[in-house]
Design an enzyme around this catalytic site. Sequence first.
Site, PDB file in Angstrom:
ATOM      1  N   THR A 137       0.806  -1.052   0.143  1.00 22.36           N
ATOM      2  CA  THR A 137       0.315  -0.079   0.058  1.00 22.36           C
ATOM      3  C   THR A 137       1.159   1.430  -0.133  1.00 22.36           C
ATOM      4  O   THR A 137       1.951   1.618   0.697  1.00 22.36           O
ATOM      5  CB  THR A 137      -1.004  -0.166   0.852  1.00 22.36           C
ATOM      6  OG1 THR A 137      -1.856  -0.804   1.615  1.00 22.36           O
ATOM      7  CG2 THR A 137      -2.271   1.353   1.453  1.00 22.36           C
ATOM      8  N   SER A 143      -6.487   0.246  -2.986  1.00 21.81           N
ATOM      9  CA  SER A 143      -6.920  -1.545  -3.700  1.00 21.81           C
ATOM     10  C   SER A 143      -6.750  -0.540  -4.942  1.00 21.81           C
ATOM     11  O   SER A 143      -6.059  -1.589  -5.305  1.00 21.81           O
ATOM     12  CB  SER A 143      -8.635  -0.962  -3.813  1.00 21.81           C
ATOM     13  OG  SER A 143      -8.486  -0.882  -2.045  1.00 21.81           O
ATOM     14  N   ILE A 168       2.024   0.451   7.302  1.00 24.87           N
ATOM     15  CA  ILE A 168       3.038  -1.209   7.057  1.00 24.87           C
ATOM     16  C   ILE A 168       2.496  -1.202   8.512  1.00 24.87           C
ATOM     17  O   ILE A 168       3.758  -0.474   9.228  1.00 24.87           O
ATOM     18  CB  ILE A 168       4.469  -0.638   5.876  1.00 24.87           C
ATOM     19  CG1 ILE A 168       3.997  -0.392   4.809  1.00 24.87           C
ATOM     20  CG2 ILE A 168       4.724  -1.984   5.995  1.00 24.87           C
ATOM     21  CD1 ILE A 168       2.650  -1.179   3.902  1.00 24.87           C
ATOM     22  N   THR A 169       2.470  -2.829   8.813  1.00 30.70           N
ATOM     23  CA  THR A 169       2.329  -3.387  10.263  1.00 30.70           C
ATOM     24  C   THR A 169       3.695  -3.645   9.581  1.00 30.70           C
ATOM     25  O   THR A 169       4.618  -4.079   9.031  1.00 30.70           O
ATOM     26  CB  THR A 169       1.638  -4.475  10.110  1.00 30.70           C
ATOM     27  OG1 THR A 169       0.130  -4.602   9.569  1.00 30.70           O
ATOM     28  CG2 THR A 169       2.144  -4.898  11.245  1.00 30.70           C
ATOM     29  N   GLN A 347     -23.516  -2.520  23.763  1.00 31.94           N
ATOM     30  CA  GLN A 347     -24.621  -2.006  23.805  1.00 31.94           C
ATOM     31  C   GLN A 347     -25.287  -3.140  24.845  1.00 31.94           C
ATOM     32  O   GLN A 347     -25.875  -2.441  25.831  1.00 31.94           O
ATOM     33  CB  GLN A 347     -25.622  -2.739  22.295  1.00 31.94           C
ATOM     34  CG  GLN A 347     -26.775  -2.091  22.289  1.00 31.94           C
ATOM     35  CD  GLN A 347     -27.255  -0.491  22.294  1.00 31.94           C
ATOM     36  OE1 GLN A 347     -25.568   0.247  22.010  1.00 31.94           O
ATOM     37  NE2 GLN A 347     -28.040   0.269  22.876  1.00 31.94           N
ATOM     38  N   GLU A 374      -6.210  -5.415   3.923  1.00 34.58           N
ATOM     39  CA  GLU A 374      -6.097  -6.628   3.080  1.00 34.58           C
ATOM     40  C   GLU A 374      -6.874  -6.711   2.751  1.00 34.58           C
ATOM     41  O   GLU A 374      -7.357  -7.783   1.776  1.00 34.58           O
ATOM     42  CB  GLU A 374      -5.287  -7.286   3.608  1.00 34.58           C
ATOM     43  CG  GLU A 374      -4.277  -7.953   4.582  1.00 34.58           C
ATOM     44  CD  GLU A 374      -3.508  -8.952   4.309  1.00 34.58           C
ATOM     45  OE1 GLU A 374      -3.546  -9.972   4.010  1.00 34.58           O
ATOM     46  OE2 GLU A 374      -3.059  -9.200   5.760  1.00 34.58           O
TER      47      GLU A 374
END
Length: 391
Positions: A137, A143, A168-169, A347, A374
């Site tokens: 990404t 996308s 980015i992880t 809730q 993802e």
Amino acid sequence: MSSTVLENNTGMNFGLNENQIAIADMIRKFGKDHIYPQMMEWDEAQIFPVDVFKKLGELGLMGVLVPEEFGGSGLSYTEYVTAIIELSKICGSIGLSMAAHNSLCTGHILAFGNEEQKKKYLPKLATAEWIGAWGLTETGTGSDAGGMATTAVKEGDYYIINGSKNFITHAISGNVAVVIVRTGEKGDSHGMSAFIIEKGTAGFKSGKKENKLGMRASETAELIFDNCRVHKDQMMGKEGDGFIQAMKVLDGGRISIAALSCGIARGAYECSLKYSKEREQFGKAISQFQAIGFKLADMATELEAAELLTFKAADLKNRHQKMTKEGAYAKYYASEVCVRNANEAVQIFGGYGFTKDFPAEKYYRDSKLCTIGEGTSEIQKLVISRELLKD
């Protein structure tokens, strides 16, 4: 986790196998000792607990799918899904980072690296000696990955990479990253290539860390390339293979996010069920009121369906069968169920659900990423519809 589905040539088995039972028990104990005591502190301060992942590596959970010859556990997607679900029931951030490390960076090298690359990187990743990142990404291309702007220009035996990757992880703490960059024309599915790049390589650094709504203990940041010289031997496959590789990696990655979704959804359901039995109003437990009982019934039913879809996709993956559609089914449905369950949990807890003293609010915040990461829900529907039309 109440049931799973494993499909094989002899029919369907809805029981847990011995490995799954052992993994689930191990993670529950690990969570009690090493995650629960500090997870809200990590969440508040956005601390990525590297030491926890080192310990998970010692348990074999950072290389679940990696063969034993490369230092991994050599298990199947069935056990992998179980591990993600159990970790994510405890903390979505831990589940997300474990999944990203396994299915993206490590998974890409396992699937497409040559023998030398596998021998060099998989043992370090499988044991969590090194943490892995994966970059597709960009700021302007989520996308629409084919429109990426980060380029690699060949210069002798090297490629000069310029640009950046976003969301980015493990971009900061990661020791190595698999990145997909453009080596051809924009929009050309054969115009992108995948490289393995070690942290410390000249011209390669981390950028801005994102301040997120949820998953706050899972590090998310930029990767920046400024005339970064990478040797041609660091490319996986051939020039132009990167995008095709990435799409195949994401097929498996969708199973990971479906499992992550199931874990968070189950955590939200189980804490809601427990609270509804303990909380009394008008002289009886709120679980006895039809309004609450029906919420629990919907949560449990949808969760069961999400888990079945997820384990079916995992089984197809185990048997090396095409599962693009089934992975998208699982990711799409499970992530939407995750958000619904987390919403209902808040809730059911009422005012307490809006406070950090109770678990519902964290499940609520963490859940939303599952419908985005993802491949958004909208992209999953696009994938599904295209596969249906092919059929």
